[in-house]
Design a protein around this motif. Structure first.
Motif, PDB file in Angstrom:
ATOM      1  N   ILE A  36       0.835  -1.204   0.000  1.00  0.00           N
ATOM      2  CA  ILE A  36       0.000   0.000   0.000  1.00  0.00           C
ATOM      3  C   ILE A  36       0.870   1.254   0.000  1.00  0.00           C
ATOM      4  O   ILE A  36       0.600   2.213  -0.725  1.00  0.00           O
ATOM      5  CB  ILE A  36      -0.969  -0.021   1.197  1.00  0.00           C
ATOM      6  CG1 ILE A  36      -2.009  -1.112   0.986  1.00  0.00           C
ATOM      7  CG2 ILE A  36      -1.637   1.331   1.399  1.00  0.00           C
ATOM      8  CD1 ILE A  36      -2.856  -1.403   2.198  1.00  0.00           C
ATOM      9  N   VAL A  37       1.933   1.252   0.795  1.00  0.00           N
ATOM     10  CA  VAL A  37       2.829   2.413   0.839  1.00  0.00           C
ATOM     11  C   VAL A  37       3.509   2.614  -0.516  1.00  0.00           C
ATOM     12  O   VAL A  37       3.647   3.751  -0.990  1.00  0.00           O
ATOM     13  CB  VAL A  37       3.867   2.259   1.973  1.00  0.00           C
ATOM     14  CG1 VAL A  37       4.990   3.267   1.838  1.00  0.00           C
ATOM     15  CG2 VAL A  37       3.190   2.393   3.316  1.00  0.00           C
ATOM     16  N   TYR A  42       3.871   5.854  -5.412  1.00  0.00           N
ATOM     17  CA  TYR A  42       3.792   5.989  -6.868  1.00  0.00           C
ATOM     18  C   TYR A  42       2.748   7.036  -7.243  1.00  0.00           C
ATOM     19  O   TYR A  42       2.994   7.891  -8.105  1.00  0.00           O
ATOM     20  CB  TYR A  42       3.451   4.631  -7.481  1.00  0.00           C
ATOM     21  CG  TYR A  42       3.289   4.677  -8.969  1.00  0.00           C
ATOM     22  CD1 TYR A  42       4.386   4.820  -9.815  1.00  0.00           C
ATOM     23  CD2 TYR A  42       2.026   4.575  -9.543  1.00  0.00           C
ATOM     24  CE1 TYR A  42       4.231   4.867 -11.187  1.00  0.00           C
ATOM     25  CE2 TYR A  42       1.864   4.620 -10.917  1.00  0.00           C
ATOM     26  CZ  TYR A  42       2.963   4.764 -11.727  1.00  0.00           C
ATOM     27  OH  TYR A  42       2.811   4.813 -13.080  1.00  0.00           O
ATOM     28  N   THR A  43       1.586   6.999  -6.586  1.00  0.00           N
ATOM     29  CA  THR A  43       0.524   7.968  -6.874  1.00  0.00           C
ATOM     30  C   THR A  43       0.946   9.380  -6.485  1.00  0.00           C
ATOM     31  O   THR A  43       0.692  10.342  -7.220  1.00  0.00           O
ATOM     32  CB  THR A  43      -0.758   7.575  -6.122  1.00  0.00           C
ATOM     33  OG1 THR A  43      -1.118   6.246  -6.479  1.00  0.00           O
ATOM     34  CG2 THR A  43      -1.902   8.498  -6.454  1.00  0.00           C
ATOM     35  N   ASP A  53      12.661  12.189  -6.654  1.00  0.00           N
ATOM     36  CA  ASP A  53      11.699  11.093  -6.734  1.00  0.00           C
ATOM     37  C   ASP A  53      12.365   9.728  -6.886  1.00  0.00           C
ATOM     38  O   ASP A  53      11.808   8.723  -6.472  1.00  0.00           O
ATOM     39  CB  ASP A  53      10.685  11.325  -7.840  1.00  0.00           C
ATOM     40  CG  ASP A  53      11.311  11.424  -9.221  1.00  0.00           C
ATOM     41  OD1 ASP A  53      12.527  11.653  -9.298  1.00  0.00           O
ATOM     42  OD2 ASP A  53      10.567  11.278 -10.203  1.00  0.00           O
ATOM     43  N   PHE A  54      13.565   9.687  -7.447  1.00  0.00           N
ATOM     44  CA  PHE A  54      14.281   8.411  -7.562  1.00  0.00           C
ATOM     45  C   PHE A  54      14.550   7.814  -6.182  1.00  0.00           C
ATOM     46  O   PHE A  54      14.352   6.628  -5.951  1.00  0.00           O
ATOM     47  CB  PHE A  54      15.598   8.604  -8.318  1.00  0.00           C
ATOM     48  CG  PHE A  54      16.496   7.409  -8.249  1.00  0.00           C
ATOM     49  CD1 PHE A  54      16.224   6.276  -9.001  1.00  0.00           C
ATOM     50  CD2 PHE A  54      17.597   7.399  -7.394  1.00  0.00           C
ATOM     51  CE1 PHE A  54      17.046   5.159  -8.922  1.00  0.00           C
ATOM     52  CE2 PHE A  54      18.425   6.299  -7.320  1.00  0.00           C
ATOM     53  CZ  PHE A  54      18.148   5.170  -8.083  1.00  0.00           C
ATOM     54  N   ILE A  59      13.592   3.879  -1.806  1.00  0.00           N
ATOM     55  CA  ILE A  59      13.305   3.527  -0.419  1.00  0.00           C
ATOM     56  C   ILE A  59      12.012   2.727  -0.321  1.00  0.00           C
ATOM     57  O   ILE A  59      11.920   1.761   0.436  1.00  0.00           O
ATOM     58  CB  ILE A  59      13.258   4.796   0.453  1.00  0.00           C
ATOM     59  CG1 ILE A  59      14.654   5.396   0.567  1.00  0.00           C
ATOM     60  CG2 ILE A  59      12.682   4.508   1.825  1.00  0.00           C
ATOM     61  CD1 ILE A  59      14.692   6.759   1.195  1.00  0.00           C
ATOM     62  N   SER A  60      11.026   3.103  -1.098  1.00  0.00           N
ATOM     63  CA  SER A  60       9.760   2.378  -1.099  1.00  0.00           C
ATOM     64  C   SER A  60       9.935   0.943  -1.594  1.00  0.00           C
ATOM     65  O   SER A  60       9.386   0.000  -1.020  1.00  0.00           O
ATOM     66  CB  SER A  60       8.754   3.125  -1.975  1.00  0.00           C
ATOM     67  OG  SER A  60       7.538   2.445  -2.024  1.00  0.00           O
ATOM     68  N   TYR A  61      10.718   0.760  -2.644  1.00  0.00           N
ATOM     69  CA  TYR A  61      10.961  -0.585  -3.167  1.00  0.00           C
ATOM     70  C   TYR A  61      11.838  -1.416  -2.234  1.00  0.00           C
ATOM     71  O   TYR A  61      11.666  -2.635  -2.138  1.00  0.00           O
ATOM     72  CB  TYR A  61      11.578  -0.522  -4.560  1.00  0.00           C
ATOM     73  CG  TYR A  61      10.608  -0.024  -5.613  1.00  0.00           C
ATOM     74  CD1 TYR A  61       9.277  -0.415  -5.614  1.00  0.00           C
ATOM     75  CD2 TYR A  61      11.018   0.833  -6.617  1.00  0.00           C
ATOM     76  CE1 TYR A  61       8.387   0.042  -6.565  1.00  0.00           C
ATOM     77  CE2 TYR A  61      10.144   1.294  -7.581  1.00  0.00           C
ATOM     78  CZ  TYR A  61       8.828   0.885  -7.545  1.00  0.00           C
ATOM     79  OH  TYR A  61       7.950   1.338  -8.491  1.00  0.00           O
TER      80      TYR A  61
END
Length: 78
Positions: A36-37, A42-43, A53-54, A59-61
């Motif tokens: 979900i995060v 991404y949104t 943004d990279f 970090i999210s991945y």
């Protein structure tokens, strides 16, 4: 049937079964949270154009990969 009875006859074994069950359930919930995060990130980055943004996506991945590895460890090594 005897294997199931033997599994629950010892309190140490029963404790291990509950521990693994909670570990797997918690890892699965954390994986859902990480998904979900990642989707929200991404949104957000589609709506906002930022220079970093990279790094935010990275970090999210990484969080998503760690959540998947945690579920793998809970399933196969506990």
């Amino acid at each position: 049937m005897n294997e199931l009875a033997a599994l629950f006859s010892d309190s140490t074994t029963l404790l291990n079964v509950f521990f693994k069950g909670f570990a797997v359930l918690g890892s699965f919930i954390y994986l859902l949270y990480a998904l979900i995060v990642t989707r929200q990130t991404y949104t957000m980055l589609r709506a906002i154009s930022e220079g970093g943004d990279f790094w935010i996506r990275l970090i999210s991945y990484i969080q998503l990969a760690l959540a998947a590895m945690l579920l793998f460890v809970a399933l196969f090594f506990l």
